[in-house]
Design a protein around this motif. Structure first.
Motif, PDB file in Angstrom:
ATOM      1  N   VAL B 257     -18.685   7.095  32.799  1.00  0.00           N
ATOM      2  CA  VAL B 257     -18.159   8.047  32.291  1.00  0.00           C
ATOM      3  C   VAL B 257     -18.587   9.490  32.810  1.00  0.00           C
ATOM      4  O   VAL B 257     -19.964   9.510  32.395  1.00  0.00           O
ATOM      5  CB  VAL B 257     -18.001   8.142  30.562  1.00  0.00           C
ATOM      6  CG1 VAL B 257     -17.481   9.583  29.997  1.00  0.00           C
ATOM      7  CG2 VAL B 257     -17.387   6.968  30.238  1.00  0.00           C
ATOM      8  N   ILE B 258     -17.932  10.408  33.154  1.00  0.00           N
ATOM      9  CA  ILE B 258     -18.312  11.662  33.744  1.00  0.00           C
ATOM     10  C   ILE B 258     -18.206  12.522  32.728  1.00  0.00           C
ATOM     11  O   ILE B 258     -17.181  13.098  32.577  1.00  0.00           O
ATOM     12  CB  ILE B 258     -17.999  12.097  35.086  1.00  0.00           C
ATOM     13  CG1 ILE B 258     -17.695  11.094  36.300  1.00  0.00           C
ATOM     14  CG2 ILE B 258     -18.278  13.369  35.667  1.00  0.00           C
ATOM     15  CD1 ILE B 258     -16.934  11.203  37.153  1.00  0.00           C
ATOM     16  N   TYR B 259     -19.281  13.055  31.907  1.00  0.00           N
ATOM     17  CA  TYR B 259     -19.204  13.726  30.741  1.00  0.00           C
ATOM     18  C   TYR B 259     -18.736  15.103  30.981  1.00  0.00           C
ATOM     19  O   TYR B 259     -17.971  15.638  30.135  1.00  0.00           O
ATOM     20  CB  TYR B 259     -20.402  13.693  29.880  1.00  0.00           C
ATOM     21  CG  TYR B 259     -20.660  12.600  29.103  1.00  0.00           C
ATOM     22  CD1 TYR B 259     -19.692  12.178  28.165  1.00  0.00           C
ATOM     23  CD2 TYR B 259     -21.486  11.534  29.384  1.00  0.00           C
ATOM     24  CE1 TYR B 259     -19.679  11.201  27.274  1.00  0.00           C
ATOM     25  CE2 TYR B 259     -21.669  10.328  28.788  1.00  0.00           C
ATOM     26  CZ  TYR B 259     -20.549  10.231  27.531  1.00  0.00           C
ATOM     27  OH  TYR B 259     -20.747   9.108  26.893  1.00  0.00           O
ATOM     28  N   ARG B 260     -19.238  15.642  32.160  1.00  0.00           N
ATOM     29  CA  ARG B 260     -18.919  17.156  32.281  1.00  0.00           C
ATOM     30  C   ARG B 260     -17.317  17.285  32.318  1.00  0.00           C
ATOM     31  O   ARG B 260     -16.791  18.296  31.890  1.00  0.00           O
ATOM     32  CB  ARG B 260     -19.523  17.762  33.424  1.00  0.00           C
ATOM     33  CG  ARG B 260     -19.208  17.217  34.656  1.00  0.00           C
ATOM     34  CD  ARG B 260     -20.077  17.588  35.986  1.00  0.00           C
ATOM     35  NE  ARG B 260     -19.742  16.729  36.977  1.00  0.00           N
ATOM     36  CZ  ARG B 260     -18.584  16.443  37.700  1.00  0.00           C
ATOM     37  NH1 ARG B 260     -17.712  17.247  37.466  1.00  0.00           N
ATOM     38  NH2 ARG B 260     -18.557  15.753  38.690  1.00  0.00           N
ATOM     39  N   ARG B 261     -16.630  16.191  32.814  1.00  0.00           N
ATOM     40  CA  ARG B 261     -15.276  16.059  33.024  1.00  0.00           C
ATOM     41  C   ARG B 261     -14.645  15.878  31.800  1.00  0.00           C
ATOM     42  O   ARG B 261     -13.528  16.540  31.567  1.00  0.00           O
ATOM     43  CB  ARG B 261     -15.061  14.965  34.106  1.00  0.00           C
ATOM     44  CG  ARG B 261     -13.689  15.120  34.661  1.00  0.00           C
ATOM     45  CD  ARG B 261     -13.527  14.309  36.041  1.00  0.00           C
ATOM     46  NE  ARG B 261     -13.589  13.036  36.058  1.00  0.00           N
ATOM     47  CZ  ARG B 261     -13.542  12.180  36.697  1.00  0.00           C
ATOM     48  NH1 ARG B 261     -13.618  12.595  37.985  1.00  0.00           N
ATOM     49  NH2 ARG B 261     -13.460  10.708  36.460  1.00  0.00           N
ATOM     50  N   VAL B 262     -14.966  15.018  31.011  1.00  0.00           N
ATOM     51  CA  VAL B 262     -14.524  14.769  29.716  1.00  0.00           C
ATOM     52  C   VAL B 262     -14.441  15.793  28.786  1.00  0.00           C
ATOM     53  O   VAL B 262     -13.543  16.161  28.099  1.00  0.00           O
ATOM     54  CB  VAL B 262     -15.193  13.658  29.116  1.00  0.00           C
ATOM     55  CG1 VAL B 262     -14.515  13.329  27.530  1.00  0.00           C
ATOM     56  CG2 VAL B 262     -15.144  12.272  29.929  1.00  0.00           C
ATOM     57  N   LEU B 263     -15.519  16.332  28.760  1.00  0.00           N
ATOM     58  CA  LEU B 263     -15.849  17.581  27.913  1.00  0.00           C
ATOM     59  C   LEU B 263     -15.022  18.866  28.355  1.00  0.00           C
ATOM     60  O   LEU B 263     -14.527  19.630  27.499  1.00  0.00           O
ATOM     61  CB  LEU B 263     -17.521  17.887  27.597  1.00  0.00           C
ATOM     62  CG  LEU B 263     -17.965  17.041  26.915  1.00  0.00           C
ATOM     63  CD1 LEU B 263     -19.490  17.302  26.342  1.00  0.00           C
ATOM     64  CD2 LEU B 263     -17.067  16.307  25.713  1.00  0.00           C
ATOM     65  N   ALA B 264     -14.610  18.993  29.728  1.00  0.00           N
ATOM     66  CA  ALA B 264     -13.977  20.050  30.140  1.00  0.00           C
ATOM     67  C   ALA B 264     -12.709  19.874  29.679  1.00  0.00           C
ATOM     68  O   ALA B 264     -12.061  20.581  29.257  1.00  0.00           O
ATOM     69  CB  ALA B 264     -14.039  19.924  31.695  1.00  0.00           C
ATOM     70  N   GLY B 265     -12.216  18.755  29.562  1.00  0.00           N
ATOM     71  CA  GLY B 265     -10.880  18.009  29.074  1.00  0.00           C
ATOM     72  C   GLY B 265     -10.705  18.546  27.567  1.00  0.00           C
ATOM     73  O   GLY B 265     -10.076  18.999  26.854  1.00  0.00           O
ATOM     74  N   ALA B 266     -11.960  18.022  26.852  1.00  0.00           N
ATOM     75  CA  ALA B 266     -12.024  18.272  25.269  1.00  0.00           C
ATOM     76  C   ALA B 266     -11.861  19.802  25.035  1.00  0.00           C
ATOM     77  O   ALA B 266     -11.205  20.123  24.118  1.00  0.00           O
ATOM     78  CB  ALA B 266     -13.371  17.578  24.852  1.00  0.00           C
ATOM     79  N   PHE B 267     -12.642  20.448  25.834  1.00  0.00           N
ATOM     80  CA  PHE B 267     -12.561  21.938  25.527  1.00  0.00           C
ATOM     81  C   PHE B 267     -11.216  22.602  25.761  1.00  0.00           C
ATOM     82  O   PHE B 267     -10.808  23.173  25.061  1.00  0.00           O
ATOM     83  CB  PHE B 267     -13.684  22.729  26.656  1.00  0.00           C
ATOM     84  CG  PHE B 267     -13.651  24.234  26.578  1.00  0.00           C
ATOM     85  CD1 PHE B 267     -14.566  24.466  25.195  1.00  0.00           C
ATOM     86  CD2 PHE B 267     -13.167  24.992  27.137  1.00  0.00           C
ATOM     87  CE1 PHE B 267     -14.469  26.117  25.020  1.00  0.00           C
ATOM     88  CE2 PHE B 267     -13.390  26.360  27.091  1.00  0.00           C
ATOM     89  CZ  PHE B 267     -13.877  26.911  26.072  1.00  0.00           C
ATOM     90  N   VAL B 268     -10.438  22.060  26.846  1.00  0.00           N
ATOM     91  CA  VAL B 268      -9.154  22.549  26.889  1.00  0.00           C
ATOM     92  C   VAL B 268      -8.188  22.268  25.998  1.00  0.00           C
ATOM     93  O   VAL B 268      -7.484  23.032  25.464  1.00  0.00           O
ATOM     94  CB  VAL B 268      -8.526  22.003  28.249  1.00  0.00           C
ATOM     95  CG1 VAL B 268      -7.071  22.513  28.434  1.00  0.00           C
ATOM     96  CG2 VAL B 268      -9.528  22.612  29.404  1.00  0.00           C
ATOM     97  N   ALA B 269      -8.472  20.908  25.429  1.00  0.00           N
ATOM     98  CA  ALA B 269      -7.633  20.450  24.199  1.00  0.00           C
ATOM     99  C   ALA B 269      -8.172  21.244  22.720  1.00  0.00           C
ATOM    100  O   ALA B 269      -7.520  21.202  22.077  1.00  0.00           O
ATOM    101  CB  ALA B 269      -7.686  19.081  24.036  1.00  0.00           C
ATOM    102  N   THR B 270      -9.084  21.878  22.955  1.00  0.00           N
ATOM    103  CA  THR B 270      -9.712  22.559  21.559  1.00  0.00           C
ATOM    104  C   THR B 270      -9.438  23.969  21.669  1.00  0.00           C
ATOM    105  O   THR B 270      -9.194  24.484  20.492  1.00  0.00           O
ATOM    106  CB  THR B 270     -11.162  22.383  21.489  1.00  0.00           C
ATOM    107  OG1 THR B 270     -11.707  20.933  21.555  1.00  0.00           O
ATOM    108  CG2 THR B 270     -11.571  23.100  20.163  1.00  0.00           C
ATOM    109  N   VAL B 271      -9.023  24.735  22.803  1.00  0.00           N
ATOM    110  CA  VAL B 271      -8.669  26.032  22.705  1.00  0.00           C
ATOM    111  C   VAL B 271      -7.862  26.554  21.952  1.00  0.00           C
ATOM    112  O   VAL B 271      -7.664  27.567  21.199  1.00  0.00           O
ATOM    113  CB  VAL B 271      -8.889  26.444  24.193  1.00  0.00           C
ATOM    114  CG1 VAL B 271      -8.171  27.840  24.296  1.00  0.00           C
ATOM    115  CG2 VAL B 271     -10.299  26.712  24.909  1.00  0.00           C
ATOM    116  N   PRO B 272      -6.402  25.861  22.327  1.00  0.00           N
ATOM    117  CA  PRO B 272      -5.326  26.404  21.551  1.00  0.00           C
ATOM    118  C   PRO B 272      -5.679  26.091  19.893  1.00  0.00           C
ATOM    119  O   PRO B 272      -5.108  27.209  19.171  1.00  0.00           O
ATOM    120  CB  PRO B 272      -4.427  25.134  21.678  1.00  0.00           C
ATOM    121  CG  PRO B 272      -4.675  24.416  22.866  1.00  0.00           C
ATOM    122  CD  PRO B 272      -5.987  24.631  23.182  1.00  0.00           C
ATOM    123  N   LEU B 273      -6.364  25.360  19.444  1.00  0.00           N
ATOM    124  CA  LEU B 273      -6.634  25.537  17.967  1.00  0.00           C
ATOM    125  C   LEU B 273      -7.652  26.525  17.616  1.00  0.00           C
ATOM    126  O   LEU B 273      -7.525  27.284  16.569  1.00  0.00           O
ATOM    127  CB  LEU B 273      -7.377  24.108  17.603  1.00  0.00           C
ATOM    128  CG  LEU B 273      -6.513  22.847  17.934  1.00  0.00           C
ATOM    129  CD1 LEU B 273      -7.142  21.801  17.137  1.00  0.00           C
ATOM    130  CD2 LEU B 273      -5.205  23.126  17.347  1.00  0.00           C
TER     131      LEU B 273
END
Lengths: 330, 295
Positions: B257-273
């Motif tokens: 798992v490439i965490y920087r990639r996963v967390l970049a995605g997680a960050f994008v999915a959190t921004v709207p909230l």
């Protein structure tokens, strides 16, 4: 709290009224409007709830009594209580039950205690009042999926931040703690995530109850010489008891259904095994595994019925216990 | 020095007998709150740090707490994986959350209005039923719900993650409480005297009067729906276009798992909230303080 003023009454201009010829049909219309429309307005809720809320729970009971496998549709006969009997001897189930309770206790107790402290801090005349209140909600709006992935890195064995902090105070410098390897450590890690997410939310619930406590109670207490700490435990806490019970029941229901955190704490979430030896597999996670990994829906349904019963019992016990603890004095 | 030493004592004398809510916060209070806020915000901040960093940042000792400059690269990687997979999952999350929110607002305010202002036989008993359903965790029928969705042919589609959430008992309860207070009986009566039908009263008088409550319920519903994980996972796992939460768990699965990639995605999915919290934070706070029971 005052709500916005209602708009001025809408007065229909007179010329909108229909001429007398339509009187009879209007009469019918108004009768329909009075007698039937209220039911029509509430019916979407009841229909949708019956279909997607109530029916599945009842139907679940039937599924639990049958063989119902996704990989073998031919095997669909009546099974009676076979699924439940299997449950009684299923080590995985009892293990998951222990894990669920362990994590539940480790998360609920600190969660509610710290929430009480935070609410007590918020219950002052503060500068930038809403900033603090909105601030404590950051974890609440953060998706569990996102935050758990972060915590999974923080609790890594090698070079995880949690282990680094422990090493600063002298723990595990030579052999870093493998958080996922043991029951107790994985439970603490998962409970930390749950606590993190829900403390602020509960604090706001407590705050709202605290603010409606009559102020003269505190004056009377001061005459008796009670300091802030005694006031908190002797006045504030007993007086917000209904909300306390409410949060206890709420976090019981939530805690016993814990799914997201244990799922994503896994290094490979798709496995749904709750650790190499099911150290932290919860019941909700086991239901998912049995139903959608092992494809045995009948057995999964039996498990969710068992979970339902457990939740009912624990929630009732909790409510009674909290009632006793807080209410004995009054 | 002596002056500052005596002042706190004076203040505490002044505060004796005051309710906490009338007591001015001391520096302890602010310190405690600031510490709590820092702990609340830290995982989010660290998500951002890793989302902007290279692979080393995940395992750096001591941990780096300064954001890196790789955000664009990481985002590019997330969004180009499997063509449009992640972008589509975000759009799906928007569709699902918007549909659930709109439907909850409409049906719950309508039912809430009927329970608060209309008279009909059985009203109070039906309301008790609504309140009782509040306590049922709807996750318990999850297996049967899955089978039901299969019978409808909806497994693996977005419909299956929308339909079970179209209404909520909490929404009905909340709307009823608000409408009872915020809409005077006389207003409803006079509109009906003037010949307005019930639906008309609901649409042109009640809805405009309960905008604040609509905002509260809308925000809470949107956040909860966006963050929903278990049911979408059951329904949409393995489909090419799940919701963003399922997509994230998918990105985090596997042996490497490439965490920087996963967390970049997680960050994008959190921004709207986070944006919602920024814009409607006070409303969300009020909604919860008035006793939200969102499970």
């Amino acid at each position: 709290m005052t709500h916005s003023a209602p708009p001025t009454p809408a007065t229909e201009p007179a010329h909108h009224r229909k001429p007398k010829s339509g009187y009879k049909s209007r009469n019918w219309l108004h009768r329909f409007d009075n007698k039937r429309v209220p039911y029509l307005m509430i019916s979407p809720f009841f229909l949708l709830f019956a279909l997607f809320g109530l029916f599945p729970i009842v139907f679940n009971g039937i599924v639990a009594m049958r063989n119902w496998r996704l990989d073998d549709p031919a095997l669909d006969g009546w099974a009676g209580f076979a699924n439940f009997e299997r449950l009684l001897h299923d080590e995985d189930f009892w293990n998951a039950l222990v894990n669920t309770f362990g994590i539940f206790v480790l998360s609920t107790v600190p969660q509610l205690l710290i929430a009480l402290m935070v609410a007590n801090l918020l219950n002052r005349r503060l500068r930038a009042n809403s900033f603090w209140r909105v601030g404590v909600l950051l974890p609440y709006v953060t998706p569990v999926v996102a935050s758990t992935l972060v915590f999974a890195i923080i609790f890594a064995r090698d070079n995880g931040m949690a282990n680094w902090l422990l090493s600063l105070v002298g723990f595990g410098q030579d052999a870093p703690l493998d958080w996922r390897a043991y029951k107790w450590s994985s439970w603490i890690a998962i409970a930390t995530m749950v606590n993190w997410k829900w403390i602020g939310y509960n604090a706001l619930l407590y705050l709202s109850a605290m603010q409606s406590i009559p102020k003269d109670v505190y004056e009377a207490a001061a005459v008796d010489g009670a300091g802030p700490w005694r006031q908190l435990w002797r006045i504030t806490v007993p007086m917000i008891q209904p909300v306390l019970i409410f949060t206890v029941v709420l976090s019981t229901i939530g805690g016993l259904q814990l799914f997201n955190e244990p799922m994503l704490f896994e290094e490979n979430p798709a496995a749904a095994s709750g650790g190499s030896d099911h150290q932290w597999q919860t019941i909700a996670q086991l239901i998912y595994k049995v139903g959608w990994k092992d494809l045995n829906l009948g057995y999964a349904a039996a498990m969710s019925w068992a979970l339902f019963l457990i939740i009912l019992i624990v929630a009732a016990l909790n409510a009674v216990a909290t009632n006793r603890l807080g209410g004995g004095r009054r | 020095m002596t002056a500052t030493a005596t002042r706190p004592r004076k203040r505490s004398l002044k505060n004796i007998g005051r309710a906490p809510q009338d007591t001015r916060g001391s520096w302890h209070t602010y310190l405690g709150l600031a510490a709590f806020l820092a702990l609340s915000a830290f995982p989010l901040y660290w998500m951002f740090v890793i989302a902007t960093s290279d692979d080393e940042a995940v395992s750096q000792i001591p941990p780096s707490v300064v954001p890196g400059d790789q955000l664009m690269e990481n985002l590019h990687e997330v969004f180009t994986m499997q063509q449009v997979y992640f972008a589509a999952s975000l759009i799906n999350s928007f569709i699902v959350s918007a549909a659930v929110t709109a439907s909850t607002l409409f049906f719950c305010s309508m039912a809430g209005f009927a329970f608060a202002k209309l008279r009909f036989p059985g009203r109070d008993k039906l309301m008790i039923v609504v309140i009782l359903t509040l306590t049922i965790p709807n996750q318990l029928g999850i297996v049967a719900l899955y089978i039901l969705m299969g019978k409808f042919g909806w497994n693996g589609t977005l419909v299956s993650v929308i339909v079970p959430f179209l209404v909520s008992a909490f929404g009905v309860f909340y709307m009823r409480q608000f409408i009872m207070q915020a809409v005077p009986d006389e207003l409803v009566e006079s509109a009906r005297m003037d010949g307005a039908l019930t639906m008309r009263v609901y649409w042109s008088i009640v809805l405009p009067a309960i905008r604040p409550a609509l905002a509260v319920l809308g925000l809470l519903t949107f956040v909860a729906t966006w963050n929903e994980f278990q049911w979408p996972l059951i329904q949409l796992n393995g489909t090419p276009f799940p919701t963003s939460m399922v997509a994230l768990s998918d990105l985090a699965s596997g042996n490497y798992v490439i965490y920087r990639r996963v967390l970049a995605g997680a960050f994008v999915a959190t921004v709207p909230l986070l944006v919602l919290l920024l814009l409607g934070g006070r409303q969300i706070v009020r909604g919860i303080m008035e006793g939200a029971v969102k499970s």
